[in-house]
Scaffold this motif. Structure first.
Motif, PDB file in Angstrom:
ATOM      1  N   ASN A 189       0.856  -1.193   0.000  1.00  0.00           N
ATOM      2  CA  ASN A 189       0.000   0.000   0.000  1.00  0.00           C
ATOM      3  C   ASN A 189       0.891   1.241   0.000  1.00  0.00           C
ATOM      4  O   ASN A 189       2.115   1.130  -0.130  1.00  0.00           O
ATOM      5  N   SER A 190       0.287   2.416   0.155  1.00  0.00           N
ATOM      6  CA  SER A 190       1.084   3.630  -0.002  1.00  0.00           C
ATOM      7  C   SER A 190       2.139   3.798   1.097  1.00  0.00           C
ATOM      8  O   SER A 190       3.068   4.577   0.957  1.00  0.00           O
ATOM      9  N   GLU A 191       2.018   3.027   2.202  1.00  0.00           N
ATOM     10  CA  GLU A 191       3.059   3.069   3.249  1.00  0.00           C
ATOM     11  C   GLU A 191       4.087   1.958   3.056  1.00  0.00           C
ATOM     12  O   GLU A 191       4.930   1.728   3.907  1.00  0.00           O
ATOM     13  N   LEU A 192       3.955   1.231   1.949  1.00  0.00           N
ATOM     14  CA  LEU A 192       4.806   0.087   1.604  1.00  0.00           C
ATOM     15  C   LEU A 192       4.596  -1.106   2.538  1.00  0.00           C
ATOM     16  O   LEU A 192       5.458  -1.986   2.652  1.00  0.00           O
ATOM     17  N   ARG A 193       3.439  -1.128   3.184  1.00  0.00           N
ATOM     18  CA  ARG A 193       3.082  -2.307   3.965  1.00  0.00           C
ATOM     19  C   ARG A 193       2.748  -3.441   2.997  1.00  0.00           C
ATOM     20  O   ARG A 193       2.115  -3.229   1.976  1.00  0.00           O
ATOM     21  N   ARG A 194       3.177  -4.659   3.328  1.00  0.00           N
ATOM     22  CA  ARG A 194       3.055  -5.782   2.385  1.00  0.00           C
ATOM     23  C   ARG A 194       1.701  -6.496   2.456  1.00  0.00           C
ATOM     24  O   ARG A 194       1.167  -6.711   3.541  1.00  0.00           O
ATOM     25  N   PHE A 195       1.231  -6.880   1.272  1.00  0.00           N
ATOM     26  CA  PHE A 195      -0.011  -7.653   1.147  1.00  0.00           C
ATOM     27  C   PHE A 195       0.205  -8.760   0.126  1.00  0.00           C
ATOM     28  O   PHE A 195       1.094  -8.655  -0.726  1.00  0.00           O
ATOM     29  N   SER A 196      -0.606  -9.801   0.196  1.00  0.00           N
ATOM     30  CA  SER A 196      -0.539 -10.823  -0.845  1.00  0.00           C
ATOM     31  C   SER A 196      -0.889 -10.167  -2.191  1.00  0.00           C
ATOM     32  O   SER A 196      -1.584  -9.153  -2.215  1.00  0.00           O
ATOM     33  N   PRO A 197      -0.390 -10.737  -3.304  1.00  0.00           N
ATOM     34  CA  PRO A 197      -0.462 -10.007  -4.584  1.00  0.00           C
ATOM     35  C   PRO A 197      -1.882  -9.705  -5.028  1.00  0.00           C
ATOM     36  O   PRO A 197      -2.769 -10.544  -4.927  1.00  0.00           O
ATOM     37  N   ARG A 198      -2.062  -8.488  -5.537  1.00  0.00           N
ATOM     38  CA  ARG A 198      -3.343  -8.056  -6.088  1.00  0.00           C
ATOM     39  C   ARG A 198      -3.175  -7.798  -7.575  1.00  0.00           C
ATOM     40  O   ARG A 198      -2.059  -7.588  -8.070  1.00  0.00           O
ATOM     41  N   ASP A 199      -4.293  -7.780  -8.285  1.00  0.00           N
ATOM     42  CA  ASP A 199      -4.259  -7.462  -9.710  1.00  0.00           C
ATOM     43  C   ASP A 199      -4.142  -5.956  -9.899  1.00  0.00           C
ATOM     44  O   ASP A 199      -4.483  -5.184  -8.992  1.00  0.00           O
ATOM     45  N   PRO A 200      -3.695  -5.520 -11.101  1.00  0.00           N
ATOM     46  CA  PRO A 200      -3.665  -4.072 -11.357  1.00  0.00           C
ATOM     47  C   PRO A 200      -5.058  -3.480 -11.175  1.00  0.00           C
ATOM     48  O   PRO A 200      -6.066  -4.146 -11.408  1.00  0.00           O
ATOM     49  N   GLY A 201      -5.089  -2.231 -10.760  1.00  0.00           N
ATOM     50  CA  GLY A 201      -6.370  -1.532 -10.592  1.00  0.00           C
ATOM     51  C   GLY A 201      -7.022  -1.772  -9.245  1.00  0.00           C
ATOM     52  O   GLY A 201      -8.099  -1.242  -8.992  1.00  0.00           O
ATOM     53  N   GLU A 202      -6.371  -2.588  -8.377  1.00  0.00           N
ATOM     54  CA  GLU A 202      -6.995  -2.877  -7.081  1.00  0.00           C
ATOM     55  C   GLU A 202      -6.268  -2.125  -5.974  1.00  0.00           C
ATOM     56  O   GLU A 202      -5.132  -2.456  -5.631  1.00  0.00           O
ATOM     57  N   PRO A 203      -6.897  -1.118  -5.388  1.00  0.00           N
ATOM     58  CA  PRO A 203      -6.236  -0.324  -4.358  1.00  0.00           C
ATOM     59  C   PRO A 203      -6.068  -1.111  -3.060  1.00  0.00           C
ATOM     60  O   PRO A 203      -6.804  -2.065  -2.810  1.00  0.00           O
ATOM     61  N   LEU A 204      -5.101  -0.700  -2.248  1.00  0.00           N
ATOM     62  CA  LEU A 204      -4.847  -1.418  -0.999  1.00  0.00           C
ATOM     63  C   LEU A 204      -4.947  -0.526   0.232  1.00  0.00           C
ATOM     64  O   LEU A 204      -4.770  -1.001   1.352  1.00  0.00           O
ATOM     65  N   ASP A 205      -5.211   0.758   0.001  1.00  0.00           N
ATOM     66  CA  ASP A 205      -5.338   1.644   1.162  1.00  0.00           C
ATOM     67  C   ASP A 205      -6.778   1.609   1.664  1.00  0.00           C
ATOM     68  O   ASP A 205      -7.713   1.419   0.893  1.00  0.00           O
ATOM     69  N   GLY A 206      -6.938   1.790   2.970  1.00  0.00           N
ATOM     70  CA  GLY A 206      -8.276   1.835   3.563  1.00  0.00           C
ATOM     71  C   GLY A 206      -9.062   0.569   3.288  1.00  0.00           C
ATOM     72  O   GLY A 206      -8.555  -0.552   3.378  1.00  0.00           O
ATOM     73  N   ILE A 207     -10.305   0.767   2.873  1.00  0.00           N
ATOM     74  CA  ILE A 207     -11.226  -0.371   2.696  1.00  0.00           C
ATOM     75  C   ILE A 207     -10.865  -1.213   1.475  1.00  0.00           C
ATOM     76  O   ILE A 207     -11.302  -2.354   1.341  1.00  0.00           O
ATOM     77  N   GLY A 208     -10.002  -0.654   0.580  1.00  0.00           N
ATOM     78  CA  GLY A 208      -9.607  -1.366  -0.639  1.00  0.00           C
ATOM     79  C   GLY A 208      -9.017  -2.733  -0.360  1.00  0.00           C
ATOM     80  O   GLY A 208      -9.249  -3.685  -1.105  1.00  0.00           O
ATOM     81  N   GLN A 209      -8.265  -2.871   0.730  1.00  0.00           N
ATOM     82  CA  GLN A 209      -7.617  -4.147   1.042  1.00  0.00           C
ATOM     83  C   GLN A 209      -8.652  -5.251   1.309  1.00  0.00           C
ATOM     84  O   GLN A 209      -8.356  -6.431   1.139  1.00  0.00           O
ATOM     85  N   TYR A 210      -9.870  -4.851   1.743  1.00  0.00           N
ATOM     86  CA  TYR A 210     -10.920  -5.852   1.997  1.00  0.00           C
ATOM     87  C   TYR A 210     -11.799  -6.060   0.768  1.00  0.00           C
ATOM     88  O   TYR A 210     -12.337  -7.137   0.556  1.00  0.00           O
ATOM     89  N   LEU A 211     -11.940  -5.008  -0.038  1.00  0.00           N
ATOM     90  CA  LEU A 211     -12.810  -5.112  -1.215  1.00  0.00           C
ATOM     91  C   LEU A 211     -12.183  -5.952  -2.315  1.00  0.00           C
ATOM     92  O   LEU A 211     -12.877  -6.506  -3.151  1.00  0.00           O
ATOM     93  N   TYR A 212     -10.835  -6.003  -2.332  1.00  0.00           N
ATOM     94  CA  TYR A 212     -10.147  -6.720  -3.415  1.00  0.00           C
ATOM     95  C   TYR A 212      -9.227  -7.787  -2.828  1.00  0.00           C
ATOM     96  O   TYR A 212      -8.025  -7.585  -2.737  1.00  0.00           O
TER      97      TYR A 212
END
Ligand code: FES
Length: 221
Positions: A189-212
């Motif tokens: 995400n924008s703080e460089l916190r790590r997540f399992s891989p997402r597809d392009p176009g899928e945001p990871l900040d805020g609620i995005g990490q749960y929506l995608y």
């Protein structure tokens, strides 16, 4: 007492004086037909919905085997600039399964976020986080530039301009002997916190990490 007994409803339809009732019948034909048609409707709906649900959520429970690939030796890389290397993400599709990854040594002056502490190397994916076009590292500007819609990322792969919704993905790194190896992809995400891989176009900040949520196929492209 007698009153109480007369108020007690008989289970037989004939005692309840329902028109057309049969001797010994406990459920009216109308009720029987209603319940049967509802059950048939439920079974028909489930036969459509359950396979669709299985296709949708099944991949979440599949795991992709971990793959590590040697992309060079320690001496090939510096901590002040990126070196492009080619990584095979999906050997089953030949050249289309290869991608460019930008690799450099960890630099404590640049990599100040807590998530990179302890990594010997930083490996940044060239897949744009907008729609997946290949980005290019422009040394003079110290930016990753995407030619498709003008996405711009800084030295750490964080979005600084254009439509991308998150920073560029990264790859796990390790050193075996003198060899630098790249492992699985991960998203940040924008703080460089790590997540399992997402597809392009899928945001990871805020609620995005749960929506995608991640899907295993995201690892191979
Ligand atoms: S694909 Fe990179 S900006 Fe659109």
């Amino acid at each position: 007492m007698a009153d109480k007994r007369s108020k007690h409803k008989s289970k037989y339809t004939i005692d309840r004086q329902i028109p057309g009732a049969f001797e010994g019948e406990t459920v009216t034909r109308r009720r029987f037909m209603t319940v049967s048609s509802q059950a048939a409707g439920g079974i028909a709906a489930a036969s459509f919905l359950l396979p669709a649900l299985g296709f949708a959520i099944g991949p979440i429970f599949k795991s992709t085997p971990e793959h590590w690939e040697t992309v060079g030796t320690v001496g090939m890389f510096t901590d002040t600039n990126y070196t492009p290397v080619v990584l095979t993400l999906n050997p089953e599709i030949g050249e289309a399964g290869k991608t460019t990854v930008y690799v450099r040594k960890y630099n404590s002056a640049i990599d100040t976020d807590p998530y990179d502490q302890g990594s010997a190397f930083i490996a940044i994916s060239s897949r744009c986080a907008h729609l997946g076009c290949p980005v290019r590292w422009v040394d003079a500007a110290e930016r990753f530039i995407c030619p498709c819609h003008g996405g711009v990322y800084d030295l750490l792969g964080r979005r600084v301009g254009g439509p991308p919704v998150r920073p560029l993905d990264r790859f796990y790194t390790r050193v075996i002997g003198e060899n630098v190896q790249l492992g699985p992809r991960f998203s940040v995400n924008s703080e460089l916190r790590r997540f399992s891989p997402r597809d392009p176009g899928e945001p990871l900040d805020g609620i995005g990490q749960y929506l995608y949520p991640s899907r295993p196929g995201a690892q191979k492209l």
